[in-house]
Design a protein around this motif. Structure first.
Motif, PDB file in Angstrom:
ATOM      1  N   THR A  33       0.586  -1.228   0.143  1.00  0.00           N
ATOM      2  CA  THR A  33       0.139   0.045  -0.088  1.00  0.00           C
ATOM      3  C   THR A  33       0.851   1.202  -0.066  1.00  0.00           C
ATOM      4  O   THR A  33       0.075   2.432  -0.341  1.00  0.00           O
ATOM      5  N   LEU A  40      -1.148   9.569  -2.699  1.00  0.00           N
ATOM      6  CA  LEU A  40      -2.408  10.155  -2.145  1.00  0.00           C
ATOM      7  C   LEU A  40      -2.009  11.250  -1.052  1.00  0.00           C
ATOM      8  O   LEU A  40      -2.686  12.536  -1.007  1.00  0.00           O
ATOM      9  N   LEU A 160      -7.782  -1.062  -1.954  1.00  0.00           N
ATOM     10  CA  LEU A 160      -9.215  -0.803  -1.275  1.00  0.00           C
ATOM     11  C   LEU A 160      -9.250  -0.228   0.281  1.00  0.00           C
ATOM     12  O   LEU A 160      -9.873   0.563   0.614  1.00  0.00           O
ATOM     13  N   THR A 163      -8.085   3.395   0.223  1.00  0.00           N
ATOM     14  CA  THR A 163      -9.312   4.267   0.018  1.00  0.00           C
ATOM     15  C   THR A 163     -10.179   4.231   0.992  1.00  0.00           C
ATOM     16  O   THR A 163     -10.529   5.393   1.499  1.00  0.00           O
ATOM     17  N   VAL A 166      -8.698   6.349   3.950  1.00  0.00           N
ATOM     18  CA  VAL A 166      -8.896   7.945   3.659  1.00  0.00           C
ATOM     19  C   VAL A 166     -10.394   8.362   3.636  1.00  0.00           C
ATOM     20  O   VAL A 166     -10.289   9.265   4.072  1.00  0.00           O
ATOM     21  N   ALA A 167     -11.360   7.411   3.374  1.00  0.00           N
ATOM     22  CA  ALA A 167     -12.818   7.799   3.548  1.00  0.00           C
ATOM     23  C   ALA A 167     -13.458   8.015   4.770  1.00  0.00           C
ATOM     24  O   ALA A 167     -13.882   8.861   5.279  1.00  0.00           O
ATOM     25  N   GLU A 171      -5.714  10.734   4.516  1.00  0.00           N
ATOM     26  CA  GLU A 171      -4.408  10.235   4.012  1.00  0.00           C
ATOM     27  C   GLU A 171      -3.330   9.898   4.888  1.00  0.00           C
ATOM     28  O   GLU A 171      -2.514   8.767   5.044  1.00  0.00           O
ATOM     29  N   ASP A 247     -10.621   9.334  -6.652  1.00  0.00           N
ATOM     30  CA  ASP A 247      -9.922   8.244  -5.752  1.00  0.00           C
ATOM     31  C   ASP A 247     -10.507   6.805  -5.888  1.00  0.00           C
ATOM     32  O   ASP A 247      -9.778   5.847  -5.798  1.00  0.00           O
ATOM     33  N   VAL A 248     -11.833   7.101  -5.910  1.00  0.00           N
ATOM     34  CA  VAL A 248     -12.668   5.671  -6.128  1.00  0.00           C
ATOM     35  C   VAL A 248     -11.991   4.804  -7.153  1.00  0.00           C
ATOM     36  O   VAL A 248     -11.631   3.335  -7.110  1.00  0.00           O
ATOM     37  N   TYR A 250      -9.591   5.324  -8.962  1.00  0.00           N
ATOM     38  CA  TYR A 250      -7.900   4.779  -8.760  1.00  0.00           C
ATOM     39  C   TYR A 250      -7.791   3.450  -8.071  1.00  0.00           C
ATOM     40  O   TYR A 250      -7.081   2.532  -8.361  1.00  0.00           O
ATOM     41  N   GLY A 251      -8.416   3.615  -6.689  1.00  0.00           N
ATOM     42  CA  GLY A 251      -8.273   2.304  -6.055  1.00  0.00           C
ATOM     43  C   GLY A 251      -8.854   1.291  -6.872  1.00  0.00           C
ATOM     44  O   GLY A 251      -8.330  -0.117  -6.602  1.00  0.00           O
ATOM     45  N   TRP A 252      -9.910   1.107  -7.525  1.00  0.00           N
ATOM     46  CA  TRP A 252     -10.293  -0.090  -8.376  1.00  0.00           C
ATOM     47  C   TRP A 252      -9.392  -0.523  -9.412  1.00  0.00           C
ATOM     48  O   TRP A 252      -9.330  -1.606  -9.728  1.00  0.00           O
TER      49      TRP A 252
END
Length: 422
Positions: A33, A40, A160, A163, A166-167, A171, A247-248, A250-252
């Motif tokens: 990660t 990020l 995932l 993210t 972060v959510a 970060e 970002d979502v 990017y994570g996927w």
């Protein structure tokens, strides 16, 4: 094929196997990660893509330097005395980076570098432990494939988790939480009985260590370019995601690469392969390079995720095959160091890839960034083709080691070179 899948269950039921695998994966969570979390975090702090790529590159290069050095210490001193202290120091250094941010910039580089330098060589340590835990040669072969597959689970889940952190937090929280969890994983491994009992076989004193093997050097050269391919995708996906959902997305995309490798690794490990693994590696690398090319089409987010899955399919098979080849070419008494060099070269390649992709993306956009993986994969294939004769001569051809690299009781250890299967 069904028998191959049953082999996975047989390994997980072996004493200590599930704990060692799970602890190693959790302990390596920072590795899975850090590139994403650092990128990020830098962007959240107002930094540029180039700065983010440079910091990720520093982390990767420092990791590359530390892995073989710490791996050699593990071979000399055992696992607990090296792995856990290194994990704690690495997490503390990343905490310094998280709390101080980008000002002063010199401290940010130093903290990220220290975090990478002291990353414990858990990956090489696990592969050194498999023969003492499983004993049978066919189980060790399957374990290597399962090892590569399980790591792709972490590289699928890791983005995932970043993210999610972060959510739910920030970060900064992602950097702190994920590195803290990594320490717990390392602790789980080093307190286990196999890790505490493991001792390396006697080794010939040589300053080059594992690097005195020509075949190993060839393999490392090829894996360097595979790492460059992976590193460049990490950066190229950022501007693409910014234009297609943030970002979502990017994570996927990062998770999809791991999912593809997971699917490819499961299929590869479930089958018994005939023929020399060195020849098979060339075919796998060729398919890897070809599957990167569709990324340059840059369709919508859903289609791009599908292409990312395709791009990752041959990564785990390449790594699983490389693990077998490392065992065939590693000088006696250097097992952890040899596997750590493999991690090192892949990490160096990923760092070079991120460093290259940053300026390329800023100058020509994401499409040019996505062109780098296919080109790097092609170079890896050329390296394997040009040096095929060197790689085809293992250190110990068709013999069984008289003394184990991994067993303190010096039980007979099956060498991969005794059978051309992965």
């Amino acid at each position: 094929m069904a028998a191959g899948f049953a082999g996975y269950g047989e390994i997980l039921r072996a004493r200590h196997a599930a704990r060692l695998l799970g602890g190693t994966l959790v302990g390596r969570l920072p590795n899975a990660t850090s590139a994403i979390a650092i990128m990020l975090f830098v962007r959240a702090e107002g930094g540029t893509y180039s700065l983010g790529g440079a910091l990720v590159a520093v982390y990767g290069v420092a990791n590359a330097v530390g892995q073989p050095l710490l791996g050699r210490l593990v071979d000399l001193c055992g696992q607990p005395r090296v792995q856990l202290p290194a994990a704690v120091v690495s997490a503390l250094a990343m905490a310094v980076f998280a709390f101080t941010g980008l000002d002063p910039l010199l401290l940010a580089y130093a903290a990220v570098g220290a975090a990478g330098l002291f990353t414990p060589p858990l990956e090489g340590g696990l592969r050194a432990l498999w023969p003492s835990v499983l004993r049978r040669e066919d189980q060790v072969h399957t374990a290597y494939s399962m090892d590569a597959v399980a790591q792709e689970v972490m590289f699928t889940v890791g983005p995932l988790l970043v993210t999610l952190c972060v959510a739910l937090g920030s970060e900064r929280a992602a950097l702190l939480v994920l590195n803290g969890v990594g320490v717990l994983g390392a602790l789980s491994v080093v307190v286990s009985a196999p890790s505490r009992a493991w001792r390396s076989a006697p080794r010939e004193a040589h300053w080059l260590g594992a690097l005195r093997s020509p075949g190993l050097l060839v393999l490392l050269g090829a894996l360097l370019w595979v790492g460059i391919a992976m590193g460049s995708i990490t950066v190229a996906a950022v501007p693409y995601a910014d234009a297609h959902g943030g970002d979502v997305v990017y994570g996927w995309l990062m998770a999809a690469l791991g999912l593809g490798a997971l699917l490819g690794g499961v299929g590869y490990g479930a089958r018994r392969w005939s023929g020399a693994p060195e020849r098979r590696l060339r075919v796998l690398v060729a398919f890897l390079a070809v599957c990167y090319l569709p990324l340059t089409l840059m369709p919508g987010a859903v289609a791009m995720v599908v292409l990312a899955v395709l791009a990752g399919v041959f990564l785990a098979p390449v790594l699983a095959c490389a693990f077998v080849i490392v065992d065939r070419h590693a000088p006696r008494g250097t097992v952890t160091e040899a596997f750590s060099w493999l991690v090192t070269m892949f990490t160096v390649g990923a760092s070079v890839g991120t460093a290259l992709a940053g300026p390329v993306v800023e100058a020509g956009g994401a499409r040019w960034g996505f062109a780098l993986p296919g080109a790097a994969g092609a170079v890896a294939l050329v390296v394997l083709l040009v040096t095929g004769r060197v790689l085809g001569v293992p250190v110990e051809s068709g013999v069984v080691a008289a003394s184990s690299e991994n067993d303190p009781n010096r039980a007979v250890e099956p060498r991969f070179s005794s059978g051309d299967r992965a």
